[in-house]
Write an enzyme that holds these catalytic residues in place. Structure first.
Site, PDB file in Angstrom:
ATOM      1  N   ARG A 187      34.214 -44.325   8.733  1.00  0.00           N
ATOM      2  CA  ARG A 187      35.001 -45.105   9.699  1.00  0.00           C
ATOM      3  C   ARG A 187      34.436 -46.523   9.829  1.00  0.00           C
ATOM      4  O   ARG A 187      35.149 -47.511   9.666  1.00  0.00           O
ATOM      5  CB  ARG A 187      34.989 -44.394  11.064  1.00  0.00           C
ATOM      6  CG  ARG A 187      35.972 -44.942  12.078  1.00  0.00           C
ATOM      7  CD  ARG A 187      35.774 -44.268  13.438  1.00  0.00           C
ATOM      8  NE  ARG A 187      34.424 -44.429  13.952  1.00  0.00           N
ATOM      9  CZ  ARG A 187      33.969 -45.538  14.544  1.00  0.00           C
ATOM     10  NH1 ARG A 187      34.767 -46.553  14.736  1.00  0.00           N
ATOM     11  NH2 ARG A 187      32.722 -45.607  14.959  1.00  0.00           N
ATOM     12  N   GLU A 204      27.594 -47.039   1.672  1.00  0.00           N
ATOM     13  CA  GLU A 204      27.226 -45.636   1.412  1.00  0.00           C
ATOM     14  C   GLU A 204      27.733 -44.853   2.609  1.00  0.00           C
ATOM     15  O   GLU A 204      27.203 -44.989   3.712  1.00  0.00           O
ATOM     16  CB  GLU A 204      25.704 -45.470   1.283  1.00  0.00           C
ATOM     17  CG  GLU A 204      24.990 -46.526   0.443  1.00  0.00           C
ATOM     18  CD  GLU A 204      25.484 -46.633  -0.972  1.00  0.00           C
ATOM     19  OE1 GLU A 204      26.030 -45.636  -1.486  1.00  0.00           O
ATOM     20  OE2 GLU A 204      25.356 -47.706  -1.573  1.00  0.00           O
ATOM     21  N   CYS A 223      24.801 -36.595   4.544  1.00  0.00           N
ATOM     22  CA  CYS A 223      26.073 -37.006   3.947  1.00  0.00           C
ATOM     23  C   CYS A 223      26.456 -36.102   2.788  1.00  0.00           C
ATOM     24  O   CYS A 223      27.629 -35.937   2.486  1.00  0.00           O
ATOM     25  CB  CYS A 223      25.965 -38.449   3.485  1.00  0.00           C
ATOM     26  SG  CYS A 223      24.585 -38.716   2.363  1.00  0.00           S
TER      27      CYS A 223
END
Ligand SMILES: NC(=O)c1ccc[n+]([C@@H]2O[C@H](COP(=O)([O-])OP(=O)(O)OC[C@H]3O[C@@H](n4cnc5c(N)ncnc54)[C@H](O)[C@@H]3O)[C@@H](O)[C@H]2O)c1
Ligand SMILES: O=CCC[C@H](NC(=O)CCC(=O)O)C(=O)O
Length: 486
Positions: free
Chosen positions: A223, A243, A277
């Protein structure tokens, strides 16, 4: 004194902020944010310092970076403890993070030499020389989940290349950032070469929008990364490395050793309480008895995962999530999936009000018609049962993200088939999909990144190539071009 600007520790002039240990709710750091005016001062300081830093030359810069490595080594236990207290991650894990910060120095030097550095070749016209120059002043934005290792992965190569830096850490992990800067200071970095501005949105926006920034290296959510990408549209002269997150799939197909598969699944989905992530978010399991058996063992193992405070003994596998808000967000995500038709196999629960402690969850979402393509950044793994391999791969690719993906399969042929079709920057076979190596490039496609991979390829976005054709003296060519006479 929490901002490090122009070689001085100065108080923030903005509003009050605190950082809490998410396992106890205890305030461990408090200060005021940096105002946009302080951001300006930091950028000016970085600009003033940049040319001299570059002109010092690589060897002199490296000597200071090596001194920083010594500081990291000497203070490894404290770094690991501060990260653990501020993020809630267990101590065994933060010791690994501190180790990765140390390891980053050698890897960044190797990458500088291999990916950038200097080379020359003789050519008929003279010498072709390739050099690399720093972009100038760069901003580094860090996430909370690896508050030391990931910003370090931008800062070290940026400084080695001759850039100066303004570091804006996550507002959730200011204490780790402060410690890092103290170590840089002790390492002897010249005034202005690195600056720290602490704060939230106002500080981040002021830095990202600053006209004197030549580049921005960001690790964080998709976002925010998208907002920055829009902000940098029409600015081709500025380098932006993004990233971002992922909605990462893991496929299980034809595995003999079910226990080993369960271990890899747990390491993929629940490490760091699912706050990586690269964590697996979607697990594809074949329909039938073999898949049923695997899920049964997985559910039983998930129920047995130990969760606890950063300093609990014996150490837990999962620590606290970053905050109570994050914990409640995961409960909400699970509720949403249940409302859409998901079936809970192991319920994720918020273990203690006021903390980020949650138990890991497992949910079967096979019957959810429109599965949200969201990164639920916590320990909740979604299971999807599939009938054939092509269907599994198609579903795995049904995401706007493309960070990591994996397959657990005993057949090499299956892996090759998967590898050719899956769209992600990190694709593993019979290994967990977390824990990427800093000796390899690290980055995703789609909504996960903008093709400027970090880790070993971070050197690439820290400088630009300068190609020269050179000769020691001016000389006439042996043959003049037709139509010329001298
Ligand atoms: N691909 C990777 O290498 C990688 C690594 C770690 C984490 N992540 C992702 O990071 C996310 C978790 O980290 P997070 O919640 O700290 O991310 P985040 O996007 O909320 O924050 C990252 C940084 O951006 C700043 N920021 C937020 N909004 C901003 C704005 N509008 N303008 C300027 N700055 C702004 C924050 O203060 C922080 O410093 C997850 O999505 C995770 O997948 C990606
Ligand atoms: O949370 C996201 C990063 C997780 C971590 N990746 C790396 O450490 C990349 C290697 C590096 O930057 O040196 C992981 O894969 O677990």
């Amino acid at each position: 004194m929490t901002q490090f600007i122009k070689g001085q520790w100065v108080p923030g002039l903005g509003h009050d902020v605190t950082s809490k240990n998410p396992a106890t709710n205890e305030v461990i750091w408090s200060s005021k944010t940096a105002t946009p005016e302080q951001v300006n001062t930091a950028v000016d300081a970085a600009r003033d310092a940049q040319f001299d830093w570059f002109m010092l030359g690589f060897d002199a810069r490296l000597a200071i970076v090596e001194a920083y490595r010594t500081q990291l080594e000497e203070n490894k236990a404290e770094i690991a403890e501060v990260i653990a207290q501020e993020t809630g991650k267990p101590q065994w894990e933060t010791a690994t993070e501190a180790g990765a910060m140390i390891g980053k120095i050698g890897l960044s030097v190797a990458a500088y030499n291999k990916r950038t550095g200097y080379s020359e070749n003789d050519i008929p016209a003279g010498r072709a020389v390739l050099r690399h120059k720093p972009h100038g002043v760069v901003a580094v934005f860090g996430p909370y989940n690896f508050p030391g290792h990931l910003p370090n992965g931008h800062i070290v190569p940026a400084l080695l290349a001759g850039n100066t830096v303004i570091f804006k850490p996550s507002e959730l992990t200011p204490k780790v950032a402060e410690l890092m800067l103290k170590l840089w200071e002790k390492a002897g970095l010249p005034v202005g070469v690195i600056n720290l501005v602490q704060g939230e949105l106002e500080t981040g926006k002021a830095l990202a929008a600053h006209p004197q920034i030549d580049g921005l290296f960001f690790t964080g959510s998709s976002r925010t990364g998208h907002i920055l990408h829009q902000q940098y549209a029409g600015e081709p002269g500025k380098i932006l490395a993004l990233e971002m997150g992922g909605n990462n799939p893991l496929i299980i197909k034809g595995v003999e050793n079910t226990k080993a598969a369960v271990h890899d699944i747990i390491q993929s989905a629940y490490i760091s309480s699912g706050q990586r992530c690269t964590c697996a978010r979607r697990l594809y399991v074949e329909k039938g008895a073999q898949g049923d058996a695997l899920l049964e063992l997985l559910a039983s193992a998930v129920k047995q995962i130990k969760v606890g405070a950063w300093n609990a003994q014996p150490q837990p596998f999962m620590g606290s999530m970053i905050s109570e808000v994050a914990a409640k967000g995961m409960v909400e995500a699970q509720r949403n999936l249940l409302n859409l038709g998901g079936e809970s196999l192991v319920e994720l629960t918020h273990l203690e009000a006021g903390t980020g402690l949650v138990s890991p969850g497992l949910i079967d979402v096979t019957n959810v018609i429109e599965l949200p393509d969201e990164e639920y950044f916590g320990p909740l793994l979604q299971v999807i049962r599939y009938s054939d391999f092509d269907e599994a791969i198609k579903l795995a690719n049904s995401t706007r993200y493309g960070l990591s993906a994996g397959i657990l399969a005993d057949s090499r042929e299956d892996y090759d088939y998967f590898l050719a079709r899956i769209r992600a920057g990190i694709v593993n076979w019979n290994k967990q999909i977390t824990g990427a190596s800093g000796a390899a490039p690290f980055g995703g496609v789609g909504a996960s990144g903008n093709h400027r991979a970090s880790a070993f390829y971070a050197a690439d976005y820290c400088s630009y190539p300068v190609s020269s054709v050179e000769a020691d003296v001016v000389s006439l060519p042996a043959n003049l071009s037709p139509g010329l006479s001298l």
